[in-house]
Design a protein around this motif. Structure first.
Motif, short mmCIF file in Angstrom:
data_model
loop_
_atom_site.label_atom_id
_atom_site.label_comp_id
_atom_site.label_asym_id
_atom_site.label_seq_id
_atom_site.Cartn_x
_atom_site.Cartn_y
_atom_site.Cartn_z
N ALA A 107 -12.00 56.96 -24.19
CA ALA A 107 -12.29 55.40 -24.09
C ALA A 107 -13.36 54.92 -25.07
O ALA A 107 -14.53 55.62 -25.09
N LEU A 108 -13.13 53.89 -25.63
CA LEU A 108 -14.13 52.99 -26.33
C LEU A 108 -14.95 52.30 -25.53
O LEU A 108 -14.47 51.54 -24.64
N PRO A 109 -16.31 52.49 -25.68
CA PRO A 109 -17.24 51.33 -24.99
C PRO A 109 -16.86 50.03 -25.19
O PRO A 109 -16.31 49.53 -26.35
N HIS A 110 -16.89 48.95 -24.43
CA HIS A 110 -16.89 47.73 -24.64
C HIS A 110 -17.82 47.30 -25.62
O HIS A 110 -19.15 47.75 -25.56
N LEU A 111 -17.67 46.23 -26.68
CA LEU A 111 -18.63 45.63 -27.49
C LEU A 111 -20.04 45.14 -26.76
O LEU A 111 -19.87 44.64 -25.71
N THR A 112 -20.95 45.26 -27.21
CA THR A 112 -22.35 44.89 -26.71
C THR A 112 -23.14 44.01 -27.97
O THR A 112 -22.86 44.20 -29.14
N GLY A 113 -23.97 43.21 -27.47
CA GLY A 113 -24.82 42.50 -28.45
C GLY A 113 -25.70 43.54 -29.44
O GLY A 113 -25.53 43.32 -30.78
N LYS A 121 -7.94 46.41 -25.42
CA LYS A 121 -8.70 45.25 -25.93
C LYS A 121 -9.99 45.97 -26.69
O LYS A 121 -10.44 45.38 -27.65
N ALA A 122 -10.69 46.91 -26.08
CA ALA A 122 -11.88 47.48 -26.81
C ALA A 122 -11.64 48.08 -28.01
O ALA A 122 -12.12 47.87 -29.07
N VAL A 129 -9.04 46.77 -30.18
CA VAL A 129 -8.80 45.73 -30.92
C VAL A 129 -10.20 45.17 -31.32
O VAL A 129 -10.34 44.74 -32.50
N ASP A 130 -11.21 45.01 -30.41
CA ASP A 130 -12.57 44.78 -31.13
C ASP A 130 -13.17 45.41 -32.01
O ASP A 130 -13.89 44.95 -32.51
N ARG A 131 -12.67 46.96 -32.13
CA ARG A 131 -13.28 47.61 -33.47
C ARG A 131 -12.62 47.53 -34.53
O ARG A 131 -13.10 47.88 -35.44
N ILE A 132 -11.32 46.91 -34.46
CA ILE A 132 -10.48 46.86 -35.91
C ILE A 132 -10.47 45.47 -36.36
O ILE A 132 -10.25 45.32 -37.64
N ALA A 133 -11.20 44.49 -35.41
CA ALA A 133 -11.20 43.09 -35.99
C ALA A 133 -12.54 42.77 -36.41
O ALA A 133 -13.24 42.45 -35.72
N VAL A 134 -12.66 43.23 -37.56
CA VAL A 134 -14.09 43.11 -38.07
C VAL A 134 -14.11 42.31 -39.53
O VAL A 134 -13.46 42.52 -40.51
N ALA A 135 -14.97 41.31 -39.27
CA ALA A 135 -15.12 40.19 -40.62
C ALA A 135 -15.63 41.20 -41.64
O ALA A 135 -16.36 42.14 -41.86
N GLY A 136 -14.91 40.66 -42.84
CA GLY A 136 -15.22 41.65 -44.17
C GLY A 136 -14.30 42.75 -44.33
O GLY A 136 -14.34 43.10 -45.50
N LYS A 137 -13.61 43.32 -43.49
CA LYS A 137 -12.88 44.47 -43.48
C LYS A 137 -11.48 44.15 -43.17
O LYS A 137 -10.41 44.53 -43.73
#
Length: 207
Positions: A46-52, A105-106, A108-116
């Motif tokens: 599992a990927l951790p959820h995004l953090t600040g 969802k975690a 998706v958050d790792r592949i939706a990257v601005a500039g990439k």
């Protein structure tokens, strides 16, 4: 052909989405023996959820980044590269409470990257992951593709929107609905999905 195979079902051997993504991967390998298939199990690993802290690390000096956060950032880079390298992405996406598994969802958050995979310009957002094929195995306990419950579908609608945002418009859903209604309904839904998988000509996989 580079294929990325993603599973997010939490039911292990009882997961219909895993059964169907495995069938697609096997069919792809049978039809394209030279295909390279990269597998990622979002439950077992599992990927951790995004953090600040994760987001801020992108603009921080390496020496100022906590070792745990640095490891997470490194994992994200691997996940993103897997996605960028893939011509075709197979996604197992069971519906949980009208939406996605949090594990998916975690990812998706790792592949939706601005500039990439997307960027903002004068004309708004532009997807940068064009030219890929996404095959989503959508499994659902009830019927949400039509009828009064369709308004509660935040699974397929979300995936269509987010992949579209990344520039991917070639999205195919292999759907098994009504899995929890009865044993007969479940067997029928799985059989129909497996028939659709067998006819991979309809999927028009990217190469």
């Amino acid at each position: 052909m580079n294929v990325l195979h993603i599973d997010s079902g939490i039911l292990g051997d009882h997961s219909v989405s895993r059964r169907l993504t495995a069938a697609i991967a096997a069919q792809v390998k049978a039809d394209h023996p030279d295909a390279t298939i990269t597998y990622r199990d979002l439950v077992a690993d599992a990927l951790p959820h995004l953090t600040g802290a994760h987001l801020m690390a992108a603009n921080a000096k390496p020496e100022d980044v906590d070792a745990t956060v640095a490891g997470d950032v490194a994992t994200s880079a691997v996940v993103l590269e897997e996605f960028l390298a893939a011509d075709t992405v197979i996604v197992g996406a069971p519906m949980y409470n009208f939406s996605l598994p949090s594990q998916l969802k975690a990812w998706v958050d790792r592949i939706a990257v601005a500039g990439k995979t997307f960027r903002y310009g004068e004309n708004g957002a532009e997807g940068l992951a064009k030219g890929k094929k996404v095959v989503v195995v959508s499994t659902r306990g009830g019927h949400y593709s039509s009828g009064p419950a369709a308004i509660m579908d935040h699974q397929e609608s979300y995936l269509t929107a987010v992949f579209g945002f990344l520039g991917i418009t070639d999205i195919e859903f292999v759907r098994a609905e009504g899995l929890n209604l009865s044993d007969v309904s479940k067997a029928s839904a799985i059989s129909e999905a497996e028939r659709n998988i067998t006819d991979l000509g309809k999927l028009k996989l990217a190469s």
